[in-house]
Each structure stands twice: as structure tokens, then as C-alpha cells.
Write a protein that holds these residues in place. Structure first.
Motif, short mmCIF file in Angstrom:
data_model
loop_
_atom_site.label_atom_id
_atom_site.label_comp_id
_atom_site.label_asym_id
_atom_site.label_seq_id
_atom_site.Cartn_x
_atom_site.Cartn_y
_atom_site.Cartn_z
N ILE A 70 62.83 -26.94 137.13
CA ILE A 70 63.68 -27.13 138.28
C ILE A 70 65.12 -26.94 137.79
N ALA A 71 65.82 -25.94 138.29
CA ALA A 71 67.19 -25.66 137.86
C ALA A 71 68.14 -26.73 138.38
N PRO A 72 69.23 -26.97 137.67
CA PRO A 72 70.22 -27.93 138.18
C PRO A 72 70.75 -27.49 139.55
N ASN A 73 71.04 -28.45 140.40
CA ASN A 73 71.62 -28.17 141.71
C ASN A 73 73.12 -28.43 141.61
N GLU A 74 73.88 -27.37 141.55
CA GLU A 74 75.33 -27.50 141.42
C GLU A 74 76.04 -27.37 142.76
N THR A 75 75.25 -27.36 143.84
CA THR A 75 75.83 -27.26 145.17
C THR A 75 76.08 -28.66 145.72
N THR A 76 76.74 -28.72 146.87
CA THR A 76 77.02 -30.01 147.51
C THR A 76 76.00 -30.33 148.60
N SER A 77 74.85 -29.65 148.59
CA SER A 77 73.80 -29.88 149.59
C SER A 77 72.49 -30.22 148.91
N ASP A 78 71.77 -31.17 149.51
CA ASP A 78 70.40 -31.41 149.07
C ASP A 78 69.61 -30.13 149.38
N ARG A 79 68.51 -29.93 148.66
CA ARG A 79 67.72 -28.74 148.93
C ARG A 79 66.24 -29.04 148.74
N ALA A 80 65.43 -28.14 149.30
CA ALA A 80 63.97 -28.29 149.22
C ALA A 80 63.35 -26.93 148.96
N ALA A 81 62.22 -26.94 148.28
CA ALA A 81 61.46 -25.72 148.02
C ALA A 81 59.98 -26.05 148.11
N ASN A 82 59.18 -25.05 148.34
CA ASN A 82 57.73 -25.21 148.40
C ASN A 82 57.07 -24.35 147.34
N ILE A 83 56.00 -24.86 146.77
CA ILE A 83 55.11 -24.07 145.93
C ILE A 83 53.81 -23.99 146.71
N LEU A 84 53.42 -22.80 147.09
CA LEU A 84 52.19 -22.57 147.84
C LEU A 84 51.15 -22.06 146.85
N ILE A 85 50.06 -22.78 146.71
CA ILE A 85 48.99 -22.38 145.80
C ILE A 85 47.84 -21.87 146.64
N LYS A 86 47.45 -20.62 146.38
CA LYS A 86 46.39 -20.00 147.17
C LYS A 86 45.21 -19.67 146.27
N GLY A 87 44.03 -19.82 146.82
CA GLY A 87 42.81 -19.43 146.15
C GLY A 87 41.72 -19.27 147.18
N GLY A 88 41.09 -18.10 147.23
CA GLY A 88 40.07 -17.86 148.25
C GLY A 88 40.68 -18.05 149.63
N ASN A 89 40.08 -18.88 150.45
CA ASN A 89 40.60 -19.17 151.79
C ASN A 89 41.34 -20.50 151.83
N ALA A 90 41.61 -21.09 150.67
CA ALA A 90 42.25 -22.40 150.62
C ALA A 90 43.71 -22.27 150.18
N THR A 91 44.54 -23.20 150.67
CA THR A 91 45.93 -23.26 150.25
C THR A 91 46.33 -24.71 150.03
N LEU A 92 47.31 -24.91 149.17
CA LEU A 92 47.89 -26.23 148.92
C LEU A 92 49.39 -26.03 148.83
N THR A 93 50.16 -26.88 149.54
CA THR A 93 51.61 -26.80 149.50
C THR A 93 52.16 -28.00 148.76
N ILE A 94 52.96 -27.74 147.74
CA ILE A 94 53.68 -28.78 147.00
C ILE A 94 55.14 -28.63 147.40
N THR A 95 55.76 -29.72 147.88
CA THR A 95 57.15 -29.70 148.32
C THR A 95 58.03 -30.41 147.30
N ILE A 96 59.15 -29.79 146.96
CA ILE A 96 60.10 -30.34 145.99
C ILE A 96 61.42 -30.57 146.69
N PHE A 97 61.94 -31.78 146.59
CA PHE A 97 63.26 -32.11 147.12
C PHE A 97 64.20 -32.33 145.94
#
Length: 185
Positions: free
Chosen positions: A112-139
Motif C-alpha cells: 500500500i503506497a503512502p497517501n500524500e494527498t489530503t483526502s482519504d481514499r479507497a481501493a478494491n481488490i477483486l479476486i476472480k476464479g471460475g464463476n466466483a468473485t471476492l472483493t477486498i476493500t482497502i481504506f
């Protein structure tokens, strides 16, 4: 008929007597399944077997699906389990996957890179396999010079009061947000 409650013969008079219709229920199990239907013509001594194979329900899971980071960034390691081959897709370029040399691993590594901005931020990691998905959210918290001063003061307090011997020093002096350090509100 096999002893499979997920496979049913559908009686209908609208079709020929030589046509058989079967209904296959959805497989909600995490493993594939199979059943064998045997057709017999007793008059001619003929037997024909038909095997019905049904794939499993695809699944990907993890113990936790949300993580928080201070503006300093840091390392994120988590395990995922699944019955399919998995591929992560990352929503923002400030999260990068760390390659491992393992042939197969269920433990994924990210920076996770340093956040040098003045705003909170969020990102998602979407893990896919076959017909399944999993979302990991990072704040990640915004860069706040006051919070960084407080972090430095708390680390100094920890070091000058023999913090490594405290009864509970969980997360102290780490890159975790300071409100996740034991005893800090």
C-alpha cells in the motif's frame, strides 16, 4: 434411477415414449457430483448407461474483507480459499501485488503506497476464479501532519516507557492507523 435427489425424471405425456426428460437441480455444493442412469430393455436384454456429471458451485472466501491503513501505507497479507483458480484485479495503482515464487499459494501479498494527498481514499481488490468473485476493500487515511506528529509522540512514549514489555502493545509502532493501537482512542 440413481439415488440422487438432485436428479429427477420428469413424466410428461406430451413427448414420445422413447424420449426421457430429466431435471437437474442447481449444485450448491462446493464439490462436483455425478450420477448414473441405467436404461434397460428387458425384452432384448439391452442395457445403456448415461452418466450425468455436474460441476461444483465456484467459491472464493476470506476471513476479512476490509482493511484500513494510515497515510504511511504498508504491507497487506491475507489468505483466500477457494475451489477455483484465482486471479486478483486491483482497482487503483497505489495498491500493487507482490509476486511470490511459490508454484501455488493461497496467501496474497500487496504493498500500500503512502497517501500524500489530503483526502482519504479507497481501493478494491477483486479476486476472480471460475464463476466466483471476492472483493477486498482497502481504506487509507489522508496525509495529516497533526496525526503524524501524534504518531511520532506515541512512538516516543512507547520507547521511553519500555513499551515492548507492556501487557498489551498490539499494533504499537506499526503502520496501522493509531486508533488501532492498543489503548488509543
Amino acid at each position: 434411477m440413481p439415488q440422487a435427489d438432485w436428479l429427477k425424471h420428469s413424466d410428461t405425456r406430451s413427448m414420445s415414449t422413447h424420449t426421457y426428460v430429466f431435471t437437474v437441480a442447481p449444485n450448491e455444493n462446493l464439490e462436483s457430483r455425478s450420477a448414473e442412469i441405467v436404461f434397460t430393455n428387458r425384452a432384448n436384454g439391452l442395457t445403456e448407461k448415461v452418466t450425468v456429471n455436474q460441476l461444483q458451485r465456484d467459491a472464493i472466501s476470506s476471513d476479512k474483507s476490509r482493511y484500513r491503513f494510515s497515510s504511511l501505507g504498508g504491507k497487506l497479507d491475507f489468505e483466500v480459499s477457494g475451489n477455483v483458480e484465482m486471479t486478483p484485479f486491483i482497482s487503483h495503482d497505489w495498491v500493487t501485488q507482490v509476486d511470490t515464487r511459490a508454484v501455488h499459494s493461497e496467501k496474497l501479498h500487496f504493498n500500500i503506497a503512502p497517501n500524500e494527498t489530503t483526502s482519504d481514499r479507497a481501493a478494491n481488490i477483486l479476486i476472480k476464479g471460475g464463476n466466483a468473485t471476492l472483493t477486498i476493500t482497502i481504506f487509507q487515511q489522508r496525509h495529516d501532519p497533526q496525526v503524524e506528529k501524534e504518531r511520532a509522540a506515541l512512538i516516543e512514549l512507547f520507547n521511553t516507557t519500555d513499551g515492548q514489555h507492556w501487557a498489551n502493545s498490539q499494533n504499537w509502532c506499526t503502520d496501522r492507523p493509531i486508533d488501532e493501537w492498543a489503548g488509543i482512542i
